[in-house]
Design an enzyme around this catalytic site. Structure first.
Site, PDB file in Angstrom:
ATOM      1  N   HIS A   1      22.229-105.692  89.024  1.00 21.09           N
ATOM      2  CA  HIS A   1      21.138-106.482  88.442  1.00 21.09           C
ATOM      3  C   HIS A   1      20.701-107.552  89.433  1.00 21.09           C
ATOM      4  CE1 HIS A   1      18.725-108.922  85.918  1.00 21.09           C
ATOM      5  NE2 HIS A   1      19.680-109.571  85.252  1.00 21.09           N
TER       6      HIS A   1
ATOM      7  N   CYS B   1      15.507-113.331  84.320  1.00 21.91           N
ATOM      8  CA  CYS B   1      15.814-111.928  84.632  1.00 21.91           C
ATOM      9  C   CYS B   1      14.619-111.005  84.454  1.00 21.91           C
ATOM     10  CB  CYS B   1      16.973-111.432  83.777  1.00 21.91           C
ATOM     11  SG  CYS B   1      18.531-112.274  84.124  1.00 21.91           S
TER      12      CYS B   1
ATOM     13  N   CYS C   1      16.606-109.023  78.327  1.00 19.68           N
ATOM     14  CA  CYS C   1      16.848-110.400  77.932  1.00 19.68           C
ATOM     15  C   CYS C   1      16.613-111.319  79.121  1.00 19.68           C
ATOM     16  CB  CYS C   1      18.260-110.567  77.399  1.00 19.68           C
ATOM     17  SG  CYS C   1      19.552-110.039  78.549  1.00 19.68           S
TER      18      CYS C   1
END
EC number: 2.3.1.9
Length: 381
Positions: free
Chosen positions: A337, A89, A367
């Site tokens: 996201h 991510c 994260c």
């Protein structure tokens, strides 16, 4: 001492899985923000020394080095190379780090950091499908199994483990999610994102925010697993988007008549427990603050990726950061996201929010799969 400056930052609106961007080729998403970055900064594109692009699911239309494909799809000079990276991510936040490090080292003067993820076309998990088909389930090699056992390793379980460890109830998580939607809806209505967005496919605003959601609606959703507190309402949305930033040295700023908007103040990256997976922003932030000489209260705006509500909530609890200054215009629960693009999107939002409010320091952290996290501090000029 060498400096690395952000001189341009742009993003697409973030689209939903079934929204206006669902059929846009990922290379064209990337090409769109790259062209817009060149146009907005006025830089000579042939002077760019590299294009570093974050992308998580590097299969299908996102394979074969999409950094290079997107640059060429934009009609930009063939002489400029591109490289695609994966830190899960945090991929495009890491792209910003690599671009800044190239400039800070004195080996490069102009580098583009970008991110692309078309989750409507290339679903999350596509990159591990082949391993599973071959009977090699992720991530269980012999060494991994010896170290961590054959327990479930997933972001979903990690989020639940965090909620349990920090003592967050389902209602706590849903209250946080509701605030994210309310902040995002307010920011969209006020036009806070308009300056940073490059409209595409007829879409000029982020699609994910739900201003009409309520605690009652969220309470009616089933948990991802029986007995859990994690539901879809407290998780980030599956999304489509791209981002691009131009990082320049002091010499490049002078030579190309560019306008610095922020300097890269501090970079950090760390590993954390891969079973909990999502706790990395806590030590990454502590490391960044220690290296920078700044205190948590010196930071004017925080962008902490809302992969799941427990992540920024636990981060704030442990670092002492103000949730009022964290994701002030909503986060990924409301705004989406798009994996590899999110790091660049958050940095673009952070820069523009500092400019809008007159803040000096901004800190971004997120994260990442495998138990990792990046943290970046920028100083508005």
């Amino acid at each position: 001492m060498a400096e690395a400056y952000i001189v341009g930052a742009v993003r697409t609106p973030v689209g939903t899985k079934k929204g206006a961007l669902k059929d846009v080729h990922p290379a064209d998403l990337g090409a769109h923000v790259l062209k817009e970055l060149v146009n907005r900064t006025g830089v000579d594109p042939s002077a760019v020394e590299d294009v570093i692009t974050g992308c998580v699911m590097q299969v299908g239309p996102q394979s074969l080095d999409i950094a290079r494909t997107a640059w060429l799809s934009a009609g930009l000079p063939e002489t400029v190379p591109g490289v695609t990276i994966d830190r899960q991510c945090g991929s495009s936040q890491q792209a910003i780090h690599f671009a800044a490090q190239g400039v800070l080292s004195g080996t490069q003067d102009l580098v583009v950091a970008s991110g692309i993820e078309q989750m409507a076309v290339v679903p999350m998990g596509s990159s591990v499908a082949m391993a599973l088909e071959k009977g090699m389930p992720f991530p269980y090699g012999e060494g991994w199994a010896e170290r961590y056992g054959m327990q479930e390793i997933s972001q979903f379980r990690g989020a639940q483990l965090m909620a349990e460890k920090w003592g967050f109830s389902r209602e706590d998580l849903e209250r946080f999610a509701l605030e994210s939607h309310q902040r995002a809806a307010k920011a969209i209505e006020a036009g806070y994102f308009d300056r940073e967005i490059a409209p595409i496919a007829g879409l000029s605003k982020d699609e994910g925010a739900r201003p009409d959601t309520t605690m009652e609606k969220m309470a009616g959703l089933k948990p991802l697993r029986e007995g859990w507190d994690i539901t879809a309402a407290v998780a980030s949305q599956i999304s489509v988007g791209a981002s691009a930033l131009l990082i320049a040295s002091e010499e490049a700023v002078k030579q190309h008549n560019l306008t610095p908007r922020a300097r890269i103040h501090t970079l950090s990256v760390c590993g954390s427990d891969p079973v909990y997976m999502l706790t990395g922003p806590i030590p990454a932030t502590e490391k960044a603050l220690q290296r920078s000489g700044l205190k948590i209260d010196d930071i004017d705006v925080f962008e902490v990726n809302e992969a799941f509500a427990p992540v920024p909530m636990a981060w704030a609890a442990d670092t002492g950061a103000s949730l009022e200054k964290t994701n002030p215009n909503g986060g990924a629960i409301a705004l989406g996201h798009p994996l590899g693009a999110t790091g660049g999107i958050l940095m673009t939002k952070l820069l523009h929010e500092l400019e809008r409010t007159g803040g000096r320091y901004g800190l971004q952290t997120m994260c990442e799969g495998g138990g990792q996290a990046n943290a970046t501090i920028i100083e508005r000029i």
